[in-house]
Design a protein around this motif. Structure first.
Motif, short mmCIF file in Angstrom:
data_model
loop_
_atom_site.label_atom_id
_atom_site.label_comp_id
_atom_site.label_asym_id
_atom_site.label_seq_id
_atom_site.Cartn_x
_atom_site.Cartn_y
_atom_site.Cartn_z
N LEU A 60 -5.43 -15.48 2.50
CA LEU A 60 -5.75 -14.05 2.72
C LEU A 60 -7.25 -13.87 2.86
CD1 LEU A 60 -4.22 -11.00 0.87
CD2 LEU A 60 -6.69 -11.20 1.09
N PHE A 61 -8.02 -14.48 1.96
CA PHE A 61 -9.48 -14.34 2.01
C PHE A 61 -10.04 -14.96 3.28
CE2 PHE A 61 -9.14 -14.34 -2.85
CZ PHE A 61 -9.11 -12.96 -2.90
N ARG A 62 -9.43 -16.04 3.74
CA ARG A 62 -9.91 -16.69 4.97
C ARG A 62 -9.72 -15.77 6.19
NH1 ARG A 62 -7.23 -21.06 4.56
NH2 ARG A 62 -5.56 -20.63 6.04
N HIS A 63 -8.65 -15.00 6.20
CA HIS A 63 -8.37 -14.11 7.33
C HIS A 63 -9.15 -12.80 7.25
CE1 HIS A 63 -5.15 -16.02 9.67
NE2 HIS A 63 -4.74 -16.56 8.51
N PHE A 64 -9.30 -12.23 6.04
CA PHE A 64 -9.84 -10.87 5.93
C PHE A 64 -11.10 -10.76 5.08
CE2 PHE A 64 -5.19 -10.62 6.40
CZ PHE A 64 -5.13 -9.96 7.63
N PHE B 66 0.84 -1.20 0.00
CA PHE B 66 0.00 0.00 0.00
C PHE B 66 0.87 1.25 0.00
CE2 PHE B 66 -3.89 -2.08 2.28
CZ PHE B 66 -4.24 -2.70 1.08
N THR B 67 1.98 1.18 0.75
CA THR B 67 2.87 2.33 0.87
C THR B 67 3.64 2.59 -0.41
OG1 THR B 67 3.12 1.98 3.26
CG2 THR B 67 4.82 3.28 2.17
N SER B 68 4.09 1.52 -1.04
CA SER B 68 4.94 1.68 -2.23
C SER B 68 4.13 1.83 -3.52
CB SER B 68 5.90 0.50 -2.36
OG SER B 68 5.18 -0.72 -2.48
N LEU B 69 3.05 1.07 -3.66
CA LEU B 69 2.27 1.09 -4.89
C LEU B 69 0.99 1.90 -4.79
CD1 LEU B 69 2.48 -2.70 -5.90
CD2 LEU B 69 3.95 -0.81 -6.67
N GLY B 70 0.51 2.07 -3.57
CA GLY B 70 -0.80 2.68 -3.38
C GLY B 70 -1.85 1.60 -3.21
N VAL B 71 -2.97 1.97 -2.61
CA VAL B 71 -4.03 0.99 -2.34
C VAL B 71 -4.65 0.48 -3.64
CG1 VAL B 71 -6.26 0.62 -1.23
CG2 VAL B 71 -4.52 2.01 -0.08
N THR B 72 -4.90 1.37 -4.57
CA THR B 72 -5.59 1.01 -5.80
C THR B 72 -4.81 -0.03 -6.62
OG1 THR B 72 -6.57 3.22 -5.88
CG2 THR B 72 -6.63 1.91 -7.90
N GLU B 73 -3.51 0.17 -6.72
CA GLU B 73 -2.68 -0.70 -7.56
C GLU B 73 -2.30 -2.01 -6.87
OE1 GLU B 73 -1.96 -0.19 -10.74
OE2 GLU B 73 -3.23 1.60 -10.60
N THR B 74 -2.50 -2.10 -5.59
CA THR B 74 -2.13 -3.32 -4.87
C THR B 74 -3.23 -4.36 -5.01
OG1 THR B 74 -0.81 -2.10 -3.25
CG2 THR B 74 -1.57 -4.29 -2.60
N THR B 75 -2.86 -5.57 -5.39
CA THR B 75 -3.83 -6.66 -5.52
C THR B 75 -3.67 -7.64 -4.38
OG1 THR B 75 -2.32 -8.04 -6.82
CG2 THR B 75 -3.71 -6.46 -8.02
N ALA C 203 -0.49 -11.67 -1.09
CA ALA C 203 -0.31 -13.07 -0.70
C ALA C 203 1.08 -13.57 -1.12
CB ALA C 203 -1.41 -13.93 -1.32
N GLU C 204 1.50 -13.20 -2.30
CA GLU C 204 2.82 -13.64 -2.78
C GLU C 204 3.94 -13.06 -1.92
OE1 GLU C 204 2.96 -12.47 -6.86
OE2 GLU C 204 1.79 -14.19 -7.58
N LEU C 205 3.81 -11.78 -1.55
CA LEU C 205 4.85 -11.17 -0.72
C LEU C 205 4.88 -11.80 0.67
CD1 LEU C 205 7.04 -9.01 -0.47
CD2 LEU C 205 5.26 -7.38 0.25
N ALA C 206 3.71 -12.18 1.17
CA ALA C 206 3.63 -12.82 2.49
C ALA C 206 3.95 -14.31 2.41
CB ALA C 206 2.24 -12.61 3.08
N GLN C 207 4.12 -14.80 1.19
CA GLN C 207 4.45 -16.23 0.94
C GLN C 207 3.35 -17.16 1.47
OE1 GLN C 207 8.41 -16.64 2.67
NE2 GLN C 207 9.37 -16.02 0.73
N VAL C 208 2.10 -16.79 1.16
CA VAL C 208 0.96 -17.64 1.50
C VAL C 208 0.05 -17.71 0.29
CG1 VAL C 208 1.05 -17.04 3.96
CG2 VAL C 208 -0.45 -15.75 2.42
#
Length: 386
Positions: free
Chosen positions: A43-47, A19-28, A33-38
């Motif tokens: 991700l959908f299960r948690h949020f 969110f900080t580097s790309l912005g909220v809109t551009e972040t998928t 999930a890939e950055l968090a290595q999951v």
């Protein structure tokens, strides 16, 4: 920490970074999930969705934290509403400017969000406002003249802080405020004026003269300090910001330069003369000093007096005094007394607005107060003639 909580935090940390580097809109969600290595399903299960993830990230941001997480002193333990506002403003701005990119992204991109994201942002701001209102409520309860509900005062404060944050972090060489301290001082003054605008409680001459008498017996600095409070109608914050070079006096006038305006220091206070323009408690205090410090007032440690230092001197000098309402005098009543006296002497509202820097709307209650006092005096005078 459990594996589940660890995974959740990894996702929040990854989203915060993107969110900080790309912005909220551009972040998928896939990128998070890939950055968090999951797996993205995790991700959908948690949020639930991107909006739920956005809310979780906002909760990690200082802008949306509970006041108790930012502050060490609860509002019920501070001496005044102004102090509660100031300490929250300081803590808020110090926290959000440590990593401003997230908040700038959240606010700056909001117009382009889908409805769900905007609802998530609104929910975060509403919750932040609610928690701030709860923090301010005890301080408001200790300020009987405050006419604003905690939620309204919180919304004013939060909007002002968010606006200042955006300007500070996006505008180069802005000239609205010299620094953050000046902004917070002005914010406190504005909120005090707004919350006390309908309750004018000027002090009786006997109380004013007793305070000045006590100050004279205490020490020359205290005498000068009370003289400026009652002779110029300045606030603690304005007095604390003054330097010796901002004093202008000769045999015909005594002025103090406050930013772009000049304020007269009166010889006469509530029917009694306190020296002359060139020889009075303030000039006497300055002549007695041997230091080279530019500040107009110094505390016992030889440092510039702060607004808190001035509050403490007021509390000590007014100890045991009671107004006709059975209350201890509060320091804001000094400025109120000066404004009522100036209007009683014939200054116009427009000119008083120029001298004080207050909007005419905030001075209207003072005009009503003067009319009430004149009506009472006239009624008494007519009765005596009967």
């Amino acid at each position: 920490m459990s594996i589940q909580n660890s995974t959740r935090q990894k996702l929040i940390d990854a989203a915060l970074k993107l969110f900080t580097s790309l912005g909220v809109t551009e972040t998928t969600t896939k990128a998070v999930a890939e950055l968090a290595q999951v797996n993205e399903v995790t991700l959908f299960r948690h949020f639930g969705n991107k909006q739920g993830l956005m809310l979780a990230v906002m909760e990690e941001s200082a802008a949306f934290k509970q006041p108790g997480e930012l502050l060490q002193i609860p509002a019920q333990e501070v001496d005044s509403l102004g102090e509660a506002v100031a300490q929250y403003a300081i803590a808020f701005l110090e926290s959000v400017t440590q990593a401003p990119e997230l908040l700038l992204s959240l606010i700056g991109e909001a117009r382009h969000y889908p409805p769900q994201n905007r609802q998530a942002l609104s929910k975060g701001i509403n919750e932040a406002n609610s928690s701030l209102a709860k923090y301010l409520a005890p301080a408001i309860a200790k300020s009987p003249d405050c006419g604003l509900a905690p939620e309204k005062l919180a919304s004013m404060l939060l909007a002002a802080l968010l606006g200042y944050f955006v300007i500070e972090n996006t505008c180069i060489e802005q000239q609205l405020w010299s620094d953050r301290t000046e902004f917070i001082d002005n914010l406190v003054l504005l909120l005090k004026a707004e919350t006390t605008a309908t309750a004018i409680n000027d002090l009786q001459p006997s109380i004013v003269h007793e305070i000045l008498h006590r100050a004279k017996k205490a020490r020359l600095r205290d005498y000068a300090l009370m003289y400026v409070l009652f002779g110029a109608g300045l606030s603690q914050q304005e007095i604390a910001s003054l330097e010796k070079s901002q004093q202008i006096n000769d045999s015909d006038r005594h002025l103090l330069q406050i930013n772009s305006r000049q304020v007269p220091v009166n010889q006469w206070i509530m029917g009694k003369r306190y020296g002359s323009y060139s020889r009075n408690p303030l000039t006497g205090w300055l002549r007695s000093r041997t230091d080279e410090h530019p500040a107009l007032f110094l505390n016992d440690a030889g440092l510039p007096m702060t607004a808190t230092d001035i509050d403490l001197r007021w509390l000590e000098l007014t100890e045991g005094l009671l107004t006709p309402e059975g209350r201890s005098p509060i320091i804001e009543q000094a400025a109120q007394t000066w404004r009522v006296e100036m209007l009683s002497k014939g200054i116009t509202l427009e000119n008083l607005s120029m001298i004080t820097g207050l909007h005419l709307k905030l001075l209207q209650p003072y005009a009503r107060k003067v009319k009430e006092k004149l009506a009472l005096e006239q009624a008494i005078s007519l009765d005596r003639k009967s």
